[in-house]
Enzyme design. Structure first.
Site, PDB file in Angstrom:
ATOM      1  N   ARG A   1      -0.236  -8.111  -9.810  1.00 41.49           N
ATOM      2  CA  ARG A   1       0.620  -7.012  -9.385  1.00 41.49           C
ATOM      3  C   ARG A   1       0.492  -5.762 -10.253  1.00 41.49           C
ATOM      4  NH1 ARG A   1       6.975  -7.973  -9.174  1.00 41.49           N
ATOM      5  NH2 ARG A   1       6.274  -9.762  -7.966  1.00 41.49           N
TER       6      ARG A   1
ATOM      7  N   TYR B   1       3.532   7.110  12.521  1.00 41.04           N
ATOM      8  CA  TYR B   1       3.128   8.489  12.833  1.00 41.04           C
ATOM      9  C   TYR B   1       1.821   8.890  12.150  1.00 41.04           C
ATOM     10  CZ  TYR B   1       7.979   8.891  14.407  1.00 41.04           C
ATOM     11  OH  TYR B   1       9.178   8.701  15.035  1.00 41.04           O
TER      12      TYR B   1
ATOM     13  N   HIS C   1      -1.951  -9.911   2.126  1.00 44.70           N
ATOM     14  CA  HIS C   1      -0.910  -9.552   1.161  1.00 44.70           C
ATOM     15  C   HIS C   1       0.471  -9.799   1.769  1.00 44.70           C
ATOM     16  CE1 HIS C   1      -0.080  -7.566  -2.672  1.00 44.70           C
ATOM     17  NE2 HIS C   1       0.883  -6.864  -2.101  1.00 44.70           N
TER      18      HIS C   1
END
Length: 752
Positions: free
Chosen positions: A37, A127, A83
């Site tokens: 991470r 979008y 993931h």
């Protein structure tokens, strides 16, 4: 307390040591955070989430020259295949890779609203649209050629790369930051052309130290520009140890408005500073008048940054104003350096600049060898097939006869022409149209070319020198693509030395300059009246208290207080209590003993010299620079012991000293007989049988000595008239000149 939990029927209770369980599980969590991470891999400079985003885009064929696809499609593939975490966190990581103000060389080409430097967030993933950039394509180059190892995905249904081939120095070029368990990383972005030059130097000179590498890598290169004001020594130490930081300032210039007026325009701000918050902070400084030199701030930014700062007056020093703003706002920011990365993708380690580049170069060599071995195998397979084809053309009629007549043509072909299984299968799968005469020539040409390529690869695999030469050529090609002459590769962050300004000048720049009248009472209460007050007769004091000192000053001044203990205290005129009440005791504002009293209060004038004296008649000359105290404790200057006290402090401008004792004995002597010290007891000024000095004045021979009587009349005596009173320091003296006041004081201000 609640009831103890009872297992279902037939269940067993297993005892576990709580400490061991916590240690084991926290260690597992810590390792997961560090490895998967927070810390980037030194080889490709990526964390797992970024690596998975790029690989998913590769699988979706979102190449730089392909069309855009919705970000939601990419995020869906990432969380569905590789993931299994929150979609918003993955989208946030994707957005950052597309922001040209966040990463120096964007890995994602975004279409739509991807946020801005003001801190506004990107539009929703449904979008926006994305595809990879050329830099991302370089990171993935050769991934289909066995360049890196793959592992199973979390659900075992697919595979993902452990690391990317990384044909781009991404770790240093784009930087990285993250907080793990017990460790963190912070790597600022750098200029790719400089990194390439340093890497090529490491190839030719493997023992190059940080000093040599810094001939090429001058320092970070931030996407938002700015100016680094650290010296090269500090930068070199940071790169050598892998830990440090960089002071980055905004870039600004002066715009002339005519008639002597000007504006300050900021065109670049420090990395990771949100412009909107910066403007809010500057506006707050204007409203609270913490920087009185600044009267207005405006944001006139469009695509480029343009923050306009308006000074209070045309006489304001622009550099001094900016220096004060650098101290109080994010116009100056510190970017930390902590090159804590995963070495070989496994071991967290703080690396130096050379170690990070070496890790990338070693990875590039491994990728080169693996891709070369993959190509070797492909060529050998093709040459085997071509060999079979050529045999078939040389014996075409016989081959056709075997295929038409034999029940097991494959086995017969292999036996008759000594073919391999692969060759026989290839011949049987040939198309009829391939039986042209020209095809044989083309096959022989292809065979020759591939044989030559195979020989070159064999030579490359056998020579480490040729391998590094190939890597250096590859790095040179990257430098051409992202060189300093290209818009993306041109260095944006400059270097400069921070201008040095006097601390006092900076402090004054942060105080609004206003006239005040400082009033000190006999019992040591101090206050500041607004304006320069002439008539103090209306002032009120506490019972049994009255006026002791009154002086005109400015809010930017320092007020010096001299006590009977021989100690000087410094007060900021802007911090004095207002004049509406009786003020505050000086003893509460500084650490002055209750039994000590105030001898003198005056405005600090840099460069001036003072004479201090004790009640025993000892004293010396001291520069005002040496009596400024930076703490409440003050500064001990005149040493006194026993019953002796500090008693006098006067201006030492002149070349003669006049002293009058309480025994009414007068003495004049040259000032040059007085030593200049910063601390001590001093020397004897005048000899007394009883008592001590009543008053002292320093005067000029040319102007003579002036005193004032109780009626306010002034008397001046020339050196000719005082010649009978002039002697060496330390003499007893004689009765004063005619008309000298009975009060044994000179009457004129001791410190103007």
């Amino acid at each position: 307390m609640g009831k103890a939990l009872i297992p279902p029927d037939g269940g067993d209770i297993e005892g576990i040591n709580l400490r061991e369980a916590l240690e084991q599980r926290y260690l597992a969590y810590a390792l997961s955070t560090i490895m998967h991470r927070a810390l980037p891999d030194a080889r490709d400079g990526l964390k797992p989430v970024h690596r998975r985003i790029l690989y998913a885009m590769r699988q979706l064929r979102l190449d730089p020259d392909a069309g855009f696809k919705k970000s939601a499609r990419v995020v869906g593939d990432v969380i569905g295949k590789y993931h299994p975490h929150g979609d918003q966190s993955v989208y946030d990581a994707l957005v950052r890779l597309a922001q040209d103000f966040a990463v120096r060389f964007p890995l994602v080409d975004g279409q739509g609203n991807f946020g801005n430097v003001d801190g506004d967030s990107a539009a929703a993933m449904r979008y926006t649209e994305t595809r990879m950039t050329e830099v991302a394509a370089l990171l993935l180059e050769g991934i289909d050629e066995n360049a890196v190892d793959f592992r199973e995905t979390y659900d075992g249904e697919d595979s993902e790369p452990i690391v990317l081939p990384g044909n781009f120095p991404n770790l240093l070029a784009n930087g990285s930051s993250g907080i793990a368990v017990g460790m963190a990383t912070s790597i600022p972005p750098h200029n790719v052309a400089e990194l390439c030059d340093a890497a090529i130097m490491l190839i030719s000179q493997p023992d190059s130290d940080v000093a040599a590498l810094m001939q090429h890598v001058k320092g970070p290169d931030f996407p938002t520009g700015g100016i680094i004001v650290d010296d090269q020594t500090a930068i070199a130490e940071a790169y050598r140890t892998g830990r440090g930081g960089f002071r980055v300032r905004a870039k600004w210039h002066i715009e002339d408005q005519g008639r002597g007026t000007y504006l300050i325009v900021v065109t670049e701000i420090p990395y990771q500073v949100q412009k909107s918050r910066l403007i809010e902070k500057l506006a707050e400084l204007v409203q609270t008048k913490r920087v009185p030199l600044l009267v207005d701030v405006r944001d006139e930014s469009a695509e480029d940054i343009r923050v306009v700062l308006e000074p209070r007056a045309r006489t304001v020093d622009a550099a001094l104003l900016m220096e004060s703003l650098f101290k109080l706002s994010d116009l100056e920011s510190r970017i930390s350096l902590n090159m804590n990365v995963l070495s070989k993708g496994i071991v967290p380690k703080v690396m130096s600049l050379g170690e990070v580049l070496r890790e990338w170069l070693d990875h590039r060599r491994e990728v080169l060898l693996r891709r070369s071995a993959f190509r070797q195998e492909q060529i050998r397979k093709r040459l085997e097939v071509l060999g079979g084809y050529i045999i078939a053309y040389l014996n075409l009629d016989e081959v056709i006869g075997i295929i038409r007549e034999e029940d097991e043509p494959k086995a017969e072909l292999m036996r008759t022409f000594e073919l391999t299984d692969v060759q026989a299968e290839a011949i049987l799968n040939m198309r009829l149209r391939s039986l042209r005469k020209l095809e044989e020539m083309e096959l022989r040409r292809e065979h020759a070319n591939l044989s030559e390529e195979l020989a070159q690869i064999d030579a490359l695999m056998a020579s480490e020198g040729k391998q590094w030469k190939t890597i250096a050529w590859q790095i040179g090609e990257i430098r051409k693509t992202f060189g300093p002459e290209t818009p993306l590769g041109k260095r944006r962050t400059a270097f400069a030395d921070a201008p040095t300004h006097d601390v006092e000048d900076l402090q004054q720049a942060m105080i609004e300059r206003e006239p005040i009248t400082v009033v000190v009472s006999e019992k040591g209460w101090i206050r500041a009246l607004k304006g320069h007050v002439g008539d103090l007769s209306t002032l009120t004091f506490k019972t049994d208290d009255g006026l002791k000192f009154a002086l005109h000053a400015e809010t930017t001044d320092k007020i010096l207080v001299f006590s009977t203990g021989g100690r000087f205290y410094t007060l900021g005129a802007d911090k004095l209590p207002g004049g509406r009440g009786h003020g505050e005791p000086v003893r509460l504002m500084v650490d002055m003993d209750n039994e000590q009293d105030i001898i003198s209060v005056f405005v600090h004038k840099p460069g001036r010299k003072l004479m201090v004296a004790s009640s025993e008649g000892y004293g010396f000359v001291v520069s005002e620079v040496d009596i400024i105290a930076n703490t409440r404790k003050g500064k001990q200057v005149l040493n006194v012991d026993g019953t002796a006290e500090a008693s006098l402090c006067v201006d030492a401008s002149g070349d003669m000293v006049a002293i009058i004792g309480k025994n009414r004995k007068f003495l004049a002597f040259p000032l040059e007989q007085m030593p200049e010290m910063s601390r001590g007891k001093g020397v004897r000024l005048q000899r007394y049988r009883d008592g001590g000095p009543a008053d002292i004045r320093v005067f000029s021979r040319d102007k003579g000595l002036t005193w004032q009587d109780s009626s306010g009349r002034l008397y001046t005596r020339s050196m000719e008239e005082l010649k009978d009173f002039v002697a060496d320091r330390g003499q007893a003296g004689r009765l004063p000149p005619d008309r000298f006041p009975k009060t044994n004081t000179f009457g004129t201000p001791a410190i103007p």
